[in-house]
Enzyme design. Structure first.
Site, PDB file in Angstrom:
ATOM      1  N   ASP A  83       0.876  -1.296  -0.085  1.00 52.49           N
ATOM      2  CA  ASP A  83      -0.020   0.061   0.118  1.00 52.49           C
ATOM      3  C   ASP A  83       0.842   1.103   0.105  1.00 52.49           C
ATOM      4  O   ASP A  83       1.610   1.449   0.865  1.00 52.49           O
ATOM      5  CB  ASP A  83      -0.723  -0.027   1.288  1.00 52.49           C
ATOM      6  CG  ASP A  83      -1.918   1.141   1.205  1.00 52.49           C
ATOM      7  OD1 ASP A  83      -1.512   2.400   0.727  1.00 52.49           O
ATOM      8  OD2 ASP A  83      -2.928   0.781   1.484  1.00 52.49           O
ATOM      9  N   HIS A  84       0.937   1.877  -1.010  1.00 50.17           N
ATOM     10  CA  HIS A  84       2.034   2.742  -1.259  1.00 50.17           C
ATOM     11  C   HIS A  84       2.057   4.025  -0.294  1.00 50.17           C
ATOM     12  O   HIS A  84       3.009   4.768  -0.091  1.00 50.17           O
ATOM     13  CB  HIS A  84       2.279   3.402  -2.597  1.00 50.17           C
ATOM     14  CG  HIS A  84       1.239   4.247  -3.080  1.00 50.17           C
ATOM     15  ND1 HIS A  84       0.109   3.608  -4.056  1.00 50.17           N
ATOM     16  CD2 HIS A  84       1.180   5.582  -3.027  1.00 50.17           C
ATOM     17  CE1 HIS A  84      -0.826   4.752  -4.151  1.00 50.17           C
ATOM     18  NE2 HIS A  84      -0.002   5.915  -3.948  1.00 50.17           N
ATOM     19  N   HIS A 119      -6.090   2.517   1.239  1.00 46.84           N
ATOM     20  CA  HIS A 119      -5.273   3.764   1.556  1.00 46.84           C
ATOM     21  C   HIS A 119      -5.744   4.636   2.884  1.00 46.84           C
ATOM     22  O   HIS A 119      -5.161   4.467   3.904  1.00 46.84           O
ATOM     23  CB  HIS A 119      -5.134   4.774   0.557  1.00 46.84           C
ATOM     24  CG  HIS A 119      -4.643   4.188  -0.770  1.00 46.84           C
ATOM     25  ND1 HIS A 119      -3.533   3.314  -0.650  1.00 46.84           N
ATOM     26  CD2 HIS A 119      -4.645   4.651  -1.900  1.00 46.84           C
ATOM     27  CE1 HIS A 119      -3.248   3.143  -1.937  1.00 46.84           C
ATOM     28  NE2 HIS A 119      -4.053   3.633  -2.691  1.00 46.84           N
ATOM     29  N   LYS A 170      -5.380  19.104  -4.302  1.00 54.55           N
ATOM     30  CA  LYS A 170      -4.765  17.900  -4.236  1.00 54.55           C
ATOM     31  C   LYS A 170      -4.042  18.179  -2.672  1.00 54.55           C
ATOM     32  O   LYS A 170      -2.947  18.955  -2.422  1.00 54.55           O
ATOM     33  CB  LYS A 170      -3.685  17.560  -5.233  1.00 54.55           C
ATOM     34  CG  LYS A 170      -2.934  16.353  -4.859  1.00 54.55           C
ATOM     35  CD  LYS A 170      -2.063  15.883  -6.015  1.00 54.55           C
ATOM     36  CE  LYS A 170      -1.389  14.714  -5.689  1.00 54.55           C
ATOM     37  NZ  LYS A 170      -1.984  13.528  -5.541  1.00 54.55           N
TER      38      LYS A 170
END
Length: 498
Positions: free
Chosen positions: A179-180, A242, A337
């Protein structure tokens, strides 16, 4: 760090070019890879070793955070790469692969340690794992590890079936589920922030924190991922993996020098303590939205009901967090973002001379994960030279590094070293799907309204209502941070037994 061979399935794909090769190169430049090492790329294209190495060099020029400046170093790095054509279903290709691996190990004089990286679609995971096992690609004389990307299943049942199949070829301690988000520097620093700072560790609980907000906003739409995204939606693409991983990292309390097993155990306890949802009451705590114009995007099914935004209120029923709401939100086509975790501290009894207009903004601990990085503490001080009202004071606890390692650098390094701390354990995957399953069921039966929201906004008004119902609001959404009325949780007394 032991020498090993990385066997990369999907070596001609986009993820390999954008993330994996640059990560390996930066680890190589920093002296973090053993010498010698071997990397064998696999794909269906009829490439030679030279063609493959050329493509690796091109990926570094385009995507590496550290642009190649030393041609000799780049040449030495690329020389470690070999290529083999592989059809995932063809047994003969696995036999050739084994011969190539063993030939390279003998040539370099390295132990048969092998890291199998599956940069392919999840529908190929079990087929490849079975061929690795049946073809004897995992030597008994060294270690073998399997690195896989998300998604790990589409729901609870499919995740369990996938895990059951993988377990036939690899033990749990050999599987590294990426899971980056767990590789991002500021997420990893959450662990050390508690352990190295007893004062912060002492405040990390319901006695001092009124609510926790976790947001992962994206300003872009679905872009080239339309085919995948319209089947997944925000709940599968971002929330189940995430955001719930960020929730676990935000909620665990870790003693000094915690081992990987201790971290995983604590994370599991958080998920086990989540108050469950039922299909019938999902709408009370979950809001789903879709940005206007989504259904007209290329590759999106007409009239699609796919969610592009999820906002949810979660409660952790344990002695540390009972009574503290956790608000999670992720959406596409948002105003900006940003990925952050905000801990809002409770406010003790106000000073008797303070008027409502003079009330100070709440104290916050803010973990900025991306695109900017850093950890800051938001405090207040009295403006003695002005009108005597409170003004905000921001203290930087951890500044983001301009040239910090990217998530894949950290994760590949840890997988090579056999450190599972920042990888998703099966227990976490299963428990997260178990909690999310009622949401999927409710969406499938349209028990939760799909609210439209304007592109470039912070989502539908209904998502604002989640924290507002408890007397809070989403922080950092272009709204004043000084409250005008007393909120729930503002007034409380410290009690030894609380």
């Amino acid at each position: 760090m032991e020498s090993a061979t990385i066997v990369l399935f999907g070596a001609t794909g986009d993820l390999a070019k954008r993330k994996i090769y640059p990560a390996l190169y930066n680890l190589f430049i920093e002296g973090k890879l053993p010498s010698p090492f071997s990397i064998i790329g696999l794909g269906r294209r009829e490439w030679s070793h030279d063609t493959f190495q050329s493509n690796v060099r091109q990926s570094l020029d385009r995507f590496s955070r550290r642009k190649p400046a030393d041609p000799e170093a780049v040449q030495k790095f690329a020389a470690a790469f070999r290529y083999s054509v592989l059809d995932i279903d063809r047994q003969e290709d696995y036999r050739k692969l084994r011969e190539l691996i063993e030939s390279r190990e003998a040539e370099l004089g390295v132990a048969p340690n092998r890291l199998f990286y599956l940069s392919v679609g999840p529908e190929y995971f079990t087929t490849i794992a079975n061929h690795i096992q049946e073809g004897g690609l995992g030597s008994e004389e060294g270690w073998k590890r399997l690195v896989i990307e998300k998604p790990f299943g589409r729901d609870l049942q499919s995740a369990r079936e996938l895990n059951r199949e993988l377990s036939r070829s690899f033990a749990e301690e050999e599987i590294y589920r990426i899971d980056h988000y767990l590789g991002k520097p500021m997420v990893q620093k959450l662990e050390s922030l508690q352990q190295a700072n007893p004062a912060i560790h002492a405040l990390w609980n319901r006695q001092h924190i009124s609510n926790v907000q976790i947001t992962a906003n994206e300003s872009v739409g679905v872009e080239e991922r339309a085919g995948y995204y319209d089947r997944a939606g925000a709940v599968r693409d971002m929330f189940q993996n995430h955001l719930l991983q960020l929730l676990m990292m935000a909620a665990i309390q870790l003693p000094h020098a915690s081992s990987p097993d201790k971290v995983r155990f604590k994370k599991k306890l958080v998920l086990e303590a989540l108050e469950p949802l039922s299909k019938e009451n999902v709408a009370a705590d979950v809001v789903r939205g879709q940005y206007e114009g989504y259904a007209a995007e290329p590759g999106i099914a007409p009239g699609s009901m796919t969610d592009t935004l999820i906002a949810a209120r979660l409660r952790i029923d344990n002695s540390v967090w009972r009574g503290v709401p956790f608000y999670l939100r992720t959406g596409k086509k948002m105003k900006d973002k940003s990925t952050r975790i905000v801990f809002e501290f409770k406010e003790p009894l106000k000073t008797p001379w303070a008027k409502d207009a003079e009330r100070a903004a709440p104290n916050l601990l803010v973990v900025e994960i991306g695109p900017k990085e850093g950890i800051t503490l938001h405090l207040n001080e009295k403006d003695s030279e002005g009108d005597g009202t409170f003004k905000p004071l921001q203290v930087t606890l951890q500044a983001g590094q301009e040239d910090a390692p990217e998530a894949y650098e950290n994760l590949i390094y840890d997988a090579w070293n056999g450190d599972p701390t920042f990888f998703a354990h099966w227990d976490e995957i299963e428990l997260s799907w178990k909690w999310v399953q009622p949401i999927l069921d409710a969406f499938e039966e349209n028990l939760v309204p799909l609210h439209p929201y304007a592109a470039g906004s912070y989502g539908p008004q209904e998502s604002d209502a989640l924290p507002e119902q408890d007397g809070f609001r989403w922080l950092f959404d272009d709204k004043p941070e000084i409250p005008t009325e007393i909120r729930k949780g503002d007034l409380y007394a410290y009690h030894a037994n609380d």
